[in-house]
Design a protein around this motif. Sequence first.
Motif, short mmCIF file in Angstrom:
data_model
loop_
_atom_site.label_atom_id
_atom_site.label_comp_id
_atom_site.label_asym_id
_atom_site.label_seq_id
_atom_site.Cartn_x
_atom_site.Cartn_y
_atom_site.Cartn_z
N ALA A 187 -0.30 0.09 -12.28
CA ALA A 187 -0.10 -0.91 -11.22
C ALA A 187 -1.45 -1.32 -10.63
O ALA A 187 -2.37 -0.50 -10.53
CB ALA A 187 0.78 -0.33 -10.13
N LYS A 188 -1.53 -2.60 -10.27
CA LYS A 188 -2.76 -3.08 -9.62
C LYS A 188 -2.82 -2.50 -8.22
O LYS A 188 -1.78 -2.41 -7.56
CB LYS A 188 -2.70 -4.60 -9.46
N ASP B 185 12.50 7.75 4.72
CA ASP B 185 12.59 7.47 6.17
C ASP B 185 11.23 7.62 6.85
O ASP B 185 10.88 6.84 7.72
CB ASP B 185 13.59 8.42 6.82
N SER B 186 10.47 8.66 6.43
CA SER B 186 9.21 8.89 7.15
C SER B 186 8.22 7.76 6.88
O SER B 186 7.49 7.33 7.79
CB SER B 186 8.61 10.25 6.77
N SER B 187 8.20 7.23 5.66
CA SER B 187 7.24 6.14 5.39
C SER B 187 7.70 4.83 6.03
O SER B 187 6.87 4.00 6.41
CB SER B 187 6.99 5.98 3.88
N PHE C 26 9.76 -3.61 -3.73
CA PHE C 26 9.74 -2.35 -2.97
C PHE C 26 11.00 -1.56 -3.30
O PHE C 26 12.06 -2.12 -3.54
CB PHE C 26 9.70 -2.65 -1.47
N SER C 27 10.84 -0.24 -3.28
CA SER C 27 11.95 0.61 -3.71
C SER C 27 12.24 1.70 -2.68
O SER C 27 11.33 2.22 -2.05
CB SER C 27 11.59 1.25 -5.04
N LEU D 217 0.84 -1.20 0.00
CA LEU D 217 0.00 0.00 0.00
C LEU D 217 0.88 1.26 0.00
O LEU D 217 0.61 2.22 -0.74
CB LEU D 217 -0.93 -0.02 1.22
N ILE D 218 1.94 1.25 0.79
CA ILE D 218 2.83 2.42 0.84
C ILE D 218 3.57 2.58 -0.49
O ILE D 218 3.69 3.68 -1.02
CB ILE D 218 3.80 2.30 2.03
N GLN D 219 4.04 1.47 -1.03
CA GLN D 219 4.73 1.53 -2.34
C GLN D 219 3.80 2.11 -3.41
O GLN D 219 4.18 2.95 -4.21
CB GLN D 219 5.19 0.12 -2.73
N GLU D 220 2.54 1.63 -3.38
CA GLU D 220 1.55 2.07 -4.37
C GLU D 220 1.21 3.56 -4.16
O GLU D 220 1.04 4.31 -5.12
CB GLU D 220 0.31 1.20 -4.17
#
Length: 183
Positions: free
Chosen positions: A163-164, A41-43, A68-69, A31-34
Motif C-alpha cells: 500500500a502507498k 473502537d479504540s482507533s 476503510f475497514s 493513516l490509521i487504516q495504513e
Amino acid sequence: MEITSELESKCDALIAQYPKKRSAAMMIMHLIQETFGYFDDSSVKFAARKLGVEPIDVYGMLSFYPMFSQSPRGRIHIKVCRTLSCAMAGSVKLGHELAKRIGCPIGETRGIYTLEFVECLGNCVRGPNVQVNDKLFEGVAPEDAEKFVLKLGELDKSGELAAKPSSDLPQGGGDFDSPAYKG
Ligand code: FES
C-alpha cells in the motif's frame, strides 16, 4: 490498538496543514487504516479525539468509504468491479473464478487474501476492472483468472502491491462537510 506517540505526532503534523482539524479527516483515517489495517473502537475514538468530532462521525465515514475497514483484511485485497460495463465484460464470472483459485469466498478474508465485489472503479471502458490494494488492473478476462492470480503472487513477492503511504495519497476533500460525503 496501541496508540503510539509516533502516531500522535504524525496525526498532529497532518492536522496542522488544515485550517480546521476536521478537514484532515480523510488523511487521518488513511493513516490509521495504513497503521493498523482496520479500525476498532479504540482507533475510532482516537480519530474522533484528534479531529474534534464524535465517534459516530468517524463511524459514518467508515461505513461510507469502501477503502476503510472495520475488520482485518488480507495483505492482497482484491476488489472486482461488478457495475454494468464491467459486469457485461464478464467481471461477475471473473470474481467467482478468482474465488476458486485463491480459496477465498467473495466478501471474505482467507489468509493473505480479501476478495470482494465493488461498484464502479471509474475505468468503465476497459473492463473488467480489478483493483488490488492501490493498483488498478484493466481488461482482466475471466479466462485469465489463473494467470492473474499468478501475476499477483509475483507482484506481492516483489513488493509492488504494498500500500502507498498515506502521505502519497491525494490531499484534501476530506471534510465531514464535503459535498461528496453526507454521513
Ligand atoms: S463499471 Fe467497472 S469501472 Fe465503471
